[in-house]
Design a protein around this motif. Structure first.
Motif, PDB file in Angstrom:
ATOM      1  N   UNK A 219      53.773  26.346 -35.344  1.00  0.00           N
ATOM      2  CA  UNK A 219      55.229  26.443 -35.205  1.00  0.00           C
ATOM      3  C   UNK A 219      55.753  25.683 -33.993  1.00  0.00           C
ATOM      4  N   UNK A 220      54.829  25.082 -33.220  1.00  0.00           N
ATOM      5  CA  UNK A 220      55.194  24.349 -32.008  1.00  0.00           C
ATOM      6  C   UNK A 220      56.057  25.210 -31.089  1.00  0.00           C
ATOM      7  N   UNK A 221      55.643  26.461 -30.971  1.00  0.00           N
ATOM      8  CA  UNK A 221      56.363  27.430 -30.148  1.00  0.00           C
ATOM      9  C   UNK A 221      55.763  27.415 -28.744  1.00  0.00           C
ATOM     10  N   UNK A 222      56.327  26.588 -27.879  1.00  0.00           N
ATOM     11  CA  UNK A 222      55.779  26.420 -26.540  1.00  0.00           C
ATOM     12  C   UNK A 222      55.747  27.702 -25.739  1.00  0.00           C
ATOM     13  N   UNK A 223      56.767  28.526 -25.884  1.00  0.00           N
ATOM     14  CA  UNK A 223      56.806  29.789 -25.139  1.00  0.00           C
ATOM     15  C   UNK A 223      55.679  30.711 -25.589  1.00  0.00           C
ATOM     16  N   UNK A 224      55.452  30.779 -26.899  1.00  0.00           N
ATOM     17  CA  UNK A 224      54.383  31.635 -27.417  1.00  0.00           C
ATOM     18  C   UNK A 224      53.017  31.122 -26.978  1.00  0.00           C
ATOM     19  N   UNK A 225      52.838  29.798 -27.027  1.00  0.00           N
ATOM     20  CA  UNK A 225      51.561  29.216 -26.601  1.00  0.00           C
ATOM     21  C   UNK A 225      51.305  29.536 -25.136  1.00  0.00           C
ATOM     22  N   UNK A 226      52.317  29.352 -24.302  1.00  0.00           N
ATOM     23  CA  UNK A 226      52.162  29.610 -22.868  1.00  0.00           C
ATOM     24  C   UNK A 226      51.854  31.073 -22.594  1.00  0.00           C
ATOM     25  N   UNK A 227      52.508  31.966 -23.340  1.00  0.00           N
ATOM     26  CA  UNK A 227      52.271  33.396 -23.107  1.00  0.00           C
ATOM     27  C   UNK A 227      50.840  33.779 -23.453  1.00  0.00           C
ATOM     28  N   UNK A 228      50.289  33.168 -24.498  1.00  0.00           N
ATOM     29  CA  UNK A 228      48.905  33.474 -24.875  1.00  0.00           C
ATOM     30  C   UNK A 228      47.920  32.928 -23.846  1.00  0.00           C
ATOM     31  N   UNK A 229      48.115  31.686 -23.428  1.00  0.00           N
ATOM     32  CA  UNK A 229      47.176  31.072 -22.492  1.00  0.00           C
ATOM     33  C   UNK A 229      47.259  31.690 -21.101  1.00  0.00           C
ATOM     34  N   UNK A 230      48.367  32.345 -20.797  1.00  0.00           N
ATOM     35  CA  UNK A 230      48.515  32.995 -19.489  1.00  0.00           C
ATOM     36  C   UNK A 230      48.062  34.451 -19.510  1.00  0.00           C
ATOM     37  N   UNK A 231      47.623  34.935 -20.659  1.00  0.00           N
ATOM     38  CA  UNK A 231      47.248  36.342 -20.814  1.00  0.00           C
ATOM     39  C   UNK A 231      45.727  36.480 -20.705  1.00  0.00           C
ATOM     40  N   UNK A 232      45.202  37.058 -19.606  1.00  0.00           N
ATOM     41  CA  UNK A 232      43.743  37.197 -19.466  1.00  0.00           C
ATOM     42  C   UNK A 232      43.107  37.972 -20.616  1.00  0.00           C
ATOM     43  N   UNK A 233      43.839  38.957 -21.151  1.00  0.00           N
ATOM     44  CA  UNK A 233      43.294  39.717 -22.268  1.00  0.00           C
ATOM     45  C   UNK A 233      43.070  38.849 -23.487  1.00  0.00           C
ATOM     46  N   UNK A 234      44.000  37.928 -23.741  1.00  0.00           N
ATOM     47  CA  UNK A 234      43.821  37.031 -24.879  1.00  0.00           C
ATOM     48  C   UNK A 234      42.682  36.056 -24.622  1.00  0.00           C
ATOM     49  N   UNK A 235      42.521  35.605 -23.389  1.00  0.00           N
ATOM     50  CA  UNK A 235      41.415  34.696 -23.078  1.00  0.00           C
ATOM     51  C   UNK A 235      40.070  35.362 -23.346  1.00  0.00           C
ATOM     52  N   UNK A 236      39.993  36.670 -23.145  1.00  0.00           N
ATOM     53  CA  UNK A 236      38.747  37.397 -23.412  1.00  0.00           C
ATOM     54  C   UNK A 236      38.528  37.575 -24.908  1.00  0.00           C
ATOM     55  N   UNK A 237      39.607  37.882 -25.648  1.00  0.00           N
ATOM     56  CA  UNK A 237      39.457  38.292 -27.042  1.00  0.00           C
ATOM     57  C   UNK A 237      39.838  37.227 -28.061  1.00  0.00           C
TER      58      UNK A 237
END
Length: 578
Positions: A219-237
């Motif tokens: 969806x080229x959703x830059x805000x969503x992409x940034x929120x995921x990459x900035x979330x340590x929990x997502x980086x783990x899972x």
């Protein structure tokens, strides 16, 4: 065909053709078999059927099977390396290892036509990247054969190949195609959250964790992409392949330092076998020295692991290291160019340099004290580095070097291949090309060492530790046959190895800790094994990156060094002994 169950009539001929191709390792036949067919035509069913009976005979054994859907080149290489016993290595190193190995290999790549990850239009999003960077170079090796599932895509049509084609029609009774993938909002809404709205990724379903970043990229959703990459929990899972593909896209914004952190940790994080605590420990170790905020955020979860990283010097290559005997003594390291440095063992900070003869490439170091070192050159000779040539320790080390120099030049041509030392006393062990291990005092003159032949092949690593209160000296050695052996020097060596694997130990370290004697072994497939010697309890853990040297303190701090850098972890000795 007796090893395989019956196939449905519509794919029986294809199954017979596939087995015949595999079993006929004829130089006149192509080493590439392309499995074609339409959606739901039974391709995956056929490969699953083949794998059921493949191990029944060496001629049909599949050595690695890597479903390629949604994977980028390195992710395929990481998994293929694991299955082949090399560990999660990147594509270029996997090719080097396979080229050197020379054993005949049969590799399966299901769903190759569905490979690729990341933003549309990027090379990694297409299966062609895997072809050019991995598959075609593999097929250039004469001992490699490949079965690749390509659907109706036309992939590999321009390569010499044999074909097994199931046709365009769906398998009888096949389910209709699934609806389109859910969008980011729907996926994000399905993730359980804390009362203040923070996602609880550990409770999200696997399909959500795997697909949510893909949806944001689609969806080229830059805000969503940034929120995921900035979330340590997502980086783990989250999906290691999806995160890797996103972070390798320069146009995607990422938190400061995350790209190098992720490159260090991603190969190990790509394994589905690691639990949340292990993944947090790996990511926390990778973040040390690069992102203090991420490292500290992950520390509470990482501290539940058997080891927790305490410091890191990423990018500082180490070819050999040892801890000078004594409490709070510095760590001595050598880089691949032969330069010697001292480091604060509590912080990893470099606090001095040592002079060394030109041309030495250290493969091992043992220290009598701060001013007297014994250094093993990668070509075999032992060298003495002493601040005072008249010092007793320098004389003792000179005798050791002379002794092994004579055996190197003698009729037996016994080359020293490994050098290890004790962190608590001036004691060293030398392993040689005959498989023998020799134990020396570094401060007291001995006309000859205590020696035993522990292996029938050259020694790859050696370590020793002395329990003065019990009057026991433990010597550990590993051979290039994948064995680790124990010799308590007041007795004869143990008859059986304490471990044996289809891999090579690259470094050993041992110490007498508060929990008793502990041994650490680094293997060339990316595993770290820890043993509590008294109880026999062992832990198998991942290494953050390649290891060529280990040092273990009495307090349970393990220092890991290799071509990619060095880091220290604090072991939970209670977990090892209980």
């Amino acid at each position: 065909m007796a090893a395989w169950p019956p196939l449905p009539p519509h794919c029986a001929a294809a199954g017979h053709a596939l087995v015949q191709w595999v079993a006929t390792a004829d130089t006149d036949r192509s080493r590439l078999c392309v499995l074609r067919g339409g959606r739901a035509s039974g391709k995956s069913h056929l490969l699953a059927w083949f794998l059921i009976g493949a191990a029944s005979h060496p001629s049909t054994t599949a050595h690695a099977t890597v479903p390629a859907q949604g994977l980028i080149t390195d992710a395929v290489a990481w998994e293929m390396g694991r299955q082949l016993g090399y560990g999660p290595v990147p594509a270029h190193r996997l090719l080097v290892r396979i080229a050197a190995d020379q054993r005949p290999l049969l590799l399966l790549l299901p769903d190759l036509h569905l490979a690729g990850r990341g933003p549309a239009g990027q090379p990694a999003a297409s299966p062609q990247a895997i072809l050019g960077n991995l598959l075609l170079p593999l097929l250039a090796l004469p001992h490699v054969r490949v079965i690749a599932e390509t659907g109706e895509s036309g992939l590999l049509a321009d390569q010499e190949h044999d074909v097994v084609d199931l046709g365009p029609s769906p398998f009888p009774g096949a389910a209709p195609p699934a609806d389109g993938a859910p969008d980011f909002v729907a996926l994000r809404g399905s993730v359980p959250a804390t009362p203040d709205g923070r996602p609880i990724w550990a409770q999200a379903s696997r399909p959500v964790r795997e697909g949510i970043l893909d949806a944001a990229l689609e969806e080229q959703d830059g805000k969503a992409i940034s929120s995921l990459l900035a979330d340590p929990g997502f980086l783990i899972h989250g999906s290691a392949a999806a995160i890797t593909a996103a972070l390798r896209t320069p146009e995607i914004a990422a938190p400061t330092g995350l790209r190098p952190i992720w490159e260090r940790a991603a190969p190990q994080l790509s394994s589905i076998e690691h639990d949340d605590v292990t993944r947090a420990a790996l990511l926390q170790a990778a973040a040390l020295g690069t992102s203090p905020a991420l490292s500290e955020y992950l520390r509470p979860l990482a501290k539940q692991h058997v080891w927790t990283a305490t410091w890191a010097q990423h990018g500082l290559p180490v070819s050999a290291q040892c801890q000078i005997p004594g409490n709070d003594a510095p760590l001595v390291t050598a880089d691949p160019l032969g330069r010697l440095s001292t480091h604060n063992s509590g912080t990893g900070q470099r606090n001095g340099t040592l002079s060394s003869p030109t041309g030495i490439r250290p493969a091992g170091i043992a220290a009598a004290d701060r001013g007297a070192l014994l250094v093993l050159d990668e070509d075999g000779p032992l060298h003495v580095l002493a601040s005072d040539d008249e010092d007793t320790a320098a004389t003792v080390l000179g005798n050791i070097a002379d002794h092994h120099g004579q055996t190197l030049l003698g009729a037996g041509n016994l080359t020293p291949t490994a050098l290890g030392s004790c962190p608590q006393s001036p004691l060293a062990a030398v392993g040689d090309s005959s498989g023998a291990v020799h134990v020396w005092s570094l401060t007291t003159y001995q006309p000859a060492p205590r020696s035993r032949r522990l292996h029938s092949v050259p020694v790859s690593a050696v370590a020793c530790t002395q329990d003065a209160s019990e009057g026991m000296t433990f010597v550990f050695s590993s051979g290039f046959d994948g064995t680790i052996r124990l010799w308590e020097t007041s007795q004869e060596p143990m008859d059986s190895p304490i471990d044996q694997r289809p891999a090579v130990v690259t470094a050993l370290a041992a110490a007498i800790t508060a929990a008793g004697p502990v041994l650490a072994a680094a293997w060339n497939d990316g595993e770290l094994h820890l043993w509590h010697i008294s109880s026999g309890k062992a832990e198998v853990l991942p290494l953050l990156y390649r290891c060529s040297a280990l040092a273990l303190s009495a307090g349970g701090q393990l220092m890991v060094g290799g071509p990619d850098g060095m880091y220290a972890v604090q072991l939970r000795l209670d977990r090892l002994s209980n």
